[in-house]
Enzyme design. Sequence first.
Site, PDB file in Angstrom:
ATOM      1  CG  ASP A  84      -1.254   3.221   6.284  1.00 59.33           C
ATOM      2  OD1 ASP A  84      -1.470   3.925   5.287  1.00 59.33           O
ATOM      3  OD2 ASP A  84      -1.445   3.611   7.450  1.00 59.33           O
ATOM      4  CG  ASP A 124      -1.790   1.215   1.315  1.00 62.72           C
ATOM      5  OD1 ASP A 124      -2.181   1.730   0.245  1.00 62.72           O
ATOM      6  OD2 ASP A 124      -2.108   1.666   2.438  1.00 62.72           O
ATOM      7  CD  GLU A 155      -4.915   0.973  -2.186  1.00 68.72           C
ATOM      8  OE1 GLU A 155      -5.193   0.065  -1.364  1.00 68.72           O
ATOM      9  OE2 GLU A 155      -5.053   2.182  -1.935  1.00 68.72           O
TER      10      GLU A 155
END
Length: 228
Positions: free
Chosen positions: A186, A53, A113
């Site tokens: 996260d 991420d 992502e």
Amino acid sequence: MINILILLFKQVFVIFICGITGKCSERHYTVNITLNIKPKKLQKKSTIILGIDPGTVVMGYGLIEVSGSSMRLIDMGVLKPGKIDDTYKKLQLIYNTVSGLVIKHKPDVFAIEAPFFGKNVQSMLKLGRAQGVAIAAAMRHGLEVTEYSPKKIKQSITGNGNANKEQVLQMLKRLLEFSDDPQYLDASDALAVAVCHHFQFNAILGPASSKKLKGWDDFIKNNPGRVK
């Protein structure tokens, strides 16, 4: 090849006996050789997936090991490059961290992502750079890269593309059977990227994957094997 070696061995043995005894009739010195060669069992190869991420303030990472349809949590955590003022040193830290994770855990797959499009151009630029150096680190080690949108990841994990971070975390805890909450979401977001990649490429949902789900309850109803 093995038969040829056996034949050569028998001939050498007979010649050796002839030299000692002076009798060279091969029929008196028959050599019976039985080879017990068991075929090696093919071990089922597991796959390690590294999910990222990206972020210049906090970057999350998560690793899972997949064997068949089962998943196991290897590690998850965060990097906080936001503590560094220099922009380029932040990017260097991200690159080195991702590279270190690849060296340590030897993942087979890298998933990340994709940045969402927001109104703040500067924030988008910084996030895009963070994603770029993470991808570059993975490719430096020969890993193929796959990107997933935030909505795709949430849809894959919870059945709802608009699920919040806490809902994603709760589903991950059930899927991977862990109880401790990460300090930063996260980390669980990155873990969701890895799990999403597994679901997308291993067809765990089967025919149900093509059905449109109305929400959390509908997802659980259609996928009882995903919830324990």
